[in-house]
Scaffold this motif. Structure first.
Motif, PDB file in Angstrom:
ATOM      1  N   ALA A  39      51.379  58.430  46.277  1.00  0.00           N
ATOM      2  CA  ALA A  39      51.240  59.743  46.914  1.00  0.00           C
ATOM      3  C   ALA A  39      50.996  60.849  45.897  1.00  0.00           C
ATOM      4  CB  ALA A  39      52.483  60.053  47.742  1.00  0.00           C
ATOM      5  N   ARG A  40      51.112  60.550  44.602  1.00  0.00           N
ATOM      6  CA  ARG A  40      50.989  61.582  43.573  1.00  0.00           C
ATOM      7  C   ARG A  40      49.884  61.274  42.563  1.00  0.00           C
ATOM      8  NH1 ARG A  40      55.478  64.967  43.574  1.00  0.00           N
ATOM      9  NH2 ARG A  40      57.186  64.273  44.913  1.00  0.00           N
ATOM     10  N   VAL A  41      48.987  60.387  42.907  1.00  0.00           N
ATOM     11  CA  VAL A  41      47.910  60.029  41.982  1.00  0.00           C
ATOM     12  C   VAL A  41      46.888  61.156  41.930  1.00  0.00           C
ATOM     13  CG1 VAL A  41      46.062  58.401  41.509  1.00  0.00           C
ATOM     14  CG2 VAL A  41      48.239  57.580  42.393  1.00  0.00           C
ATOM     15  N   GLU A  42      46.527  61.601  40.732  1.00  0.00           N
ATOM     16  CA  GLU A  42      45.545  62.668  40.555  1.00  0.00           C
ATOM     17  C   GLU A  42      44.265  62.181  39.891  1.00  0.00           C
ATOM     18  OE1 GLU A  42      47.385  65.825  38.457  1.00  0.00           O
ATOM     19  OE2 GLU A  42      48.806  66.327  40.054  1.00  0.00           O
ATOM     20  N   HIS A  43      44.378  61.182  39.030  1.00  0.00           N
ATOM     21  CA  HIS A  43      43.195  60.620  38.363  1.00  0.00           C
ATOM     22  C   HIS A  43      43.280  59.097  38.387  1.00  0.00           C
ATOM     23  CE1 HIS A  43      43.214  64.724  36.726  1.00  0.00           C
ATOM     24  NE2 HIS A  43      41.911  64.575  36.593  1.00  0.00           N
ATOM     25  N   LEU A  44      42.137  58.454  38.467  1.00  0.00           N
ATOM     26  CA  LEU A  44      42.063  56.998  38.498  1.00  0.00           C
ATOM     27  C   LEU A  44      41.049  56.509  37.480  1.00  0.00           C
ATOM     28  CD1 LEU A  44      42.005  56.165  42.324  1.00  0.00           C
ATOM     29  CD2 LEU A  44      43.893  55.820  40.743  1.00  0.00           C
ATOM     30  N   GLN A  45      41.278  55.295  37.002  1.00  0.00           N
ATOM     31  CA  GLN A  45      40.282  54.585  36.215  1.00  0.00           C
ATOM     32  C   GLN A  45      39.696  53.484  37.089  1.00  0.00           C
ATOM     33  OE1 GLN A  45      41.971  53.132  32.548  1.00  0.00           O
ATOM     34  NE2 GLN A  45      41.502  55.011  31.446  1.00  0.00           N
ATOM     35  N   LEU A  46      38.409  53.540  37.335  1.00  0.00           N
ATOM     36  CA  LEU A  46      37.715  52.513  38.097  1.00  0.00           C
ATOM     37  C   LEU A  46      37.164  51.511  37.087  1.00  0.00           C
ATOM     38  CD1 LEU A  46      35.873  54.816  40.637  1.00  0.00           C
ATOM     39  CD2 LEU A  46      38.184  53.856  40.764  1.00  0.00           C
ATOM     40  N   VAL A  47      37.794  50.338  37.021  1.00  0.00           N
ATOM     41  CA  VAL A  47      37.525  49.372  35.960  1.00  0.00           C
ATOM     42  C   VAL A  47      36.664  48.236  36.506  1.00  0.00           C
ATOM     43  CG1 VAL A  47      38.537  47.898  34.188  1.00  0.00           C
ATOM     44  CG2 VAL A  47      39.759  49.938  34.962  1.00  0.00           C
ATOM     45  N   ASP A  48      35.611  47.931  35.801  1.00  0.00           N
ATOM     46  CA  ASP A  48      34.758  46.787  36.124  1.00  0.00           C
ATOM     47  C   ASP A  48      35.075  45.678  35.126  1.00  0.00           C
ATOM     48  OD1 ASP A  48      32.853  44.994  36.871  1.00  0.00           O
ATOM     49  OD2 ASP A  48      31.145  46.359  36.696  1.00  0.00           O
ATOM     50  N   PHE A  49      35.799  44.652  35.606  1.00  0.00           N
ATOM     51  CA  PHE A  49      36.182  43.543  34.738  1.00  0.00           C
ATOM     52  C   PHE A  49      35.101  42.468  34.686  1.00  0.00           C
ATOM     53  CE2 PHE A  49      40.352  45.332  35.887  1.00  0.00           C
ATOM     54  CZ  PHE A  49      40.910  45.447  34.628  1.00  0.00           C
ATOM     55  N   ASN A  50      33.973  42.690  35.394  1.00  0.00           N
ATOM     56  CA  ASN A  50      32.880  41.720  35.436  1.00  0.00           C
ATOM     57  C   ASN A  50      33.368  40.342  35.871  1.00  0.00           C
ATOM     58  OD1 ASN A  50      30.675  43.432  34.388  1.00  0.00           O
ATOM     59  ND2 ASN A  50      31.903  43.460  32.517  1.00  0.00           N
ATOM     60  N   MET A  51      34.252  40.356  36.902  1.00  0.00           N
ATOM     61  CA  MET A  51      34.762  39.101  37.440  1.00  0.00           C
ATOM     62  C   MET A  51      33.659  38.415  38.245  1.00  0.00           C
ATOM     63  SD  MET A  51      37.853  38.971  36.362  1.00  0.00           S
ATOM     64  CE  MET A  51      38.561  37.687  37.386  1.00  0.00           C
ATOM     65  N   PRO A  52      33.502  37.087  38.090  1.00  0.00           N
ATOM     66  CA  PRO A  52      32.418  36.391  38.804  1.00  0.00           C
ATOM     67  C   PRO A  52      32.600  36.398  40.314  1.00  0.00           C
ATOM     68  CG  PRO A  52      33.863  34.835  37.672  1.00  0.00           C
ATOM     69  CD  PRO A  52      34.252  36.195  37.189  1.00  0.00           C
ATOM     70  N   GLY A  53      33.844  36.502  40.801  1.00  0.00           N
ATOM     71  CA  GLY A  53      34.063  36.468  42.242  1.00  0.00           C
ATOM     72  C   GLY A  53      34.182  37.829  42.870  1.00  0.00           C
ATOM     73  N   ALA A  54      34.042  38.881  42.076  1.00  0.00           N
ATOM     74  CA  ALA A  54      34.205  40.230  42.619  1.00  0.00           C
ATOM     75  C   ALA A  54      32.996  40.622  43.444  1.00  0.00           C
ATOM     76  CB  ALA A  54      34.403  41.232  41.483  1.00  0.00           C
ATOM     77  N   GLU A  55      33.242  41.536  44.394  1.00  0.00           N
ATOM     78  CA  GLU A  55      32.144  42.032  45.221  1.00  0.00           C
ATOM     79  C   GLU A  55      31.181  42.825  44.346  1.00  0.00           C
ATOM     80  OE1 GLU A  55      33.215  43.947  48.917  1.00  0.00           O
ATOM     81  OE2 GLU A  55      35.269  43.243  48.660  1.00  0.00           O
ATOM     82  N   THR A  56      29.942  42.668  44.604  1.00  0.00           N
ATOM     83  CA  THR A  56      28.930  43.421  43.864  1.00  0.00           C
ATOM     84  C   THR A  56      28.038  44.152  44.852  1.00  0.00           C
ATOM     85  OG1 THR A  56      27.429  41.531  43.821  1.00  0.00           O
ATOM     86  CG2 THR A  56      28.917  41.818  41.929  1.00  0.00           C
ATOM     87  N   GLU A  57      27.459  45.204  44.384  1.00  0.00           N
ATOM     88  CA  GLU A  57      26.571  46.012  45.215  1.00  0.00           C
ATOM     89  C   GLU A  57      25.286  46.211  44.452  1.00  0.00           C
ATOM     90  OE1 GLU A  57      27.268  50.299  45.959  1.00  0.00           O
ATOM     91  OE2 GLU A  57      27.778  49.593  47.967  1.00  0.00           O
ATOM     92  N   PRO A  58      24.150  45.882  45.018  1.00  0.00           N
ATOM     93  CA  PRO A  58      22.893  46.021  44.270  1.00  0.00           C
ATOM     94  C   PRO A  58      22.655  47.442  43.831  1.00  0.00           C
ATOM     95  CG  PRO A  58      22.461  45.744  46.633  1.00  0.00           C
ATOM     96  CD  PRO A  58      23.917  45.496  46.425  1.00  0.00           C
ATOM     97  N   SER A  59      22.130  47.583  42.636  1.00  0.00           N
ATOM     98  CA  SER A  59      21.851  48.917  42.113  1.00  0.00           C
ATOM     99  C   SER A  59      20.614  49.472  42.795  1.00  0.00           C
ATOM    100  CB  SER A  59      21.634  48.863  40.598  1.00  0.00           C
ATOM    101  OG  SER A  59      20.554  48.012  40.310  1.00  0.00           O
TER     102      SER A  59
END
Length: 289
Positions: free
Chosen positions: A265-285
């Motif tokens: 409830a108090r988060v102000e900043h986030l790090q969006l991390v791409d671990f390049n996991m093979p099973g992670a969802e991907t979205e075409p550029s």
């Protein structure tokens, strides 16, 4: 002659002293009434007299208060010195422990590198991250998400991990050109494969739209301890293993509850991390042609 004279003076003073003692209370009452009447008749004169008395006694009171203030300051300084000494000792001990852990970590890192070279282990892919500011917090009991100021133009993709300081917060589920939406761990749709760090018991952590999460698919005889750390297991290819998630807060009829490491409830900043996991969802550029 002198002893006889002094004796007669004492005999004459005794009745006067007894008379004064008998009527002293009455005299004080009359004096008080007189002062009150004078105050009512000439309040300005009384105020001036009181001010002069106060001014006369102010230096005396100041002189009396200085030793007390000095003594209090000395005592306070002594307490501060003692507290500083105790804090210094505590920090020295903590620093020594941290140095020991640092040496152990360096030794384990060197050993791990050597073993990986012997086993020809495949190195983990490098990770990248984007720091974004939270601009919208959860506004409903049925939806636990955050909106951040980073989108497709910044390299954000669906499935990326959202991390805030002490641990995992959630994952990216929607990506726009200028913003993205993060599904929090506490949302009813969130599922994360985890492992309990102490017992190495594997489970799935699920949200239920409350401030805590629960663990699913635990065996009935699982020995779970309150305070045990919960980390990602790496199964499913969604997150890498070892990401801090939370701590077991209770074990009972309601099941095993986990308190997230981050106050969502108090988060102000986030790090969006791409671990390049093979099973992670991907979205075409989307490239502009």
């Amino acid at each position: 002659m002198k002893p006889r004279t002094s004796g007669s003076v004492v005999r004459l003073a005794a009745p006067l002293r007894a008379l004064a003692q008998r009527f002293s209370f009455l005299l004080l009452v009359l004096a008080s009434i007189a002062l009150m009447m004078v105050g009512k008749i000439d309040a300005l004169s009384v105020d001036n007299a009181r001010a002069r008395v106060t001014d006369a006694f102010a230096p005396i009171l100041d002189a009396i208060s200085r030793p007390a203030a000095t003594a209090a300051h000395v005592v306070e300084s002594a307490v501060e010195v003692r507290n500083a000494f105790e804090e210094n000792q505590r920090l020295k001990a903590e620093n020594a422990r941290l140095l020991q852990w640092k040496q152990a970590a360096l030794r384990l890192e060197a050993e791990n590198t050597s073993l990986r070279s012997l086993l020809k282990a495949t190195p983990e892919p490098p990770s990248t991250y984007i720091t974004a500011r939270v601009i919208a917090a959860p506004g409903s009991s049925f939806l636990r998400t955050l909106v951040v100021t980073a989108g497709r133009r910044d390299g954000v993709r669906k499935g990326q991990a959202a991390i805030a300081g002490a641990g995992l917060v959630g994952r990216v589920v929607e990506v726009g050109e200028w913003s993205a939406r993060v599904l929090l761990l506490t949302d009813i749709n969130a599922r994360v494969p985890v492992v309990l760090e102490g017992s190495r018991q594997r489970a799935v952590m699920a949200g239920d739209n409350s401030d805590q999460t629960k663990l699913l698919y635990l065996p009935p005889d699982a020995a779970i301890q309150v305070g045990e750390r919960v980390v990602t297991s790496g199964h499913g290819g969604q997150f890498p293993p070892g990401l801090a998630v939370g701590v077991v807060s209770s074990v009972g009829e309601r099941g095993v509850r986990v308190q997230p490491n981050v106050d969502l409830a108090r988060v102000e900043h986030l790090q969006l991390v791409d671990f390049n996991m093979p099973g992670a969802e991907t979205e075409p550029s989307h490239e502009t042609k």
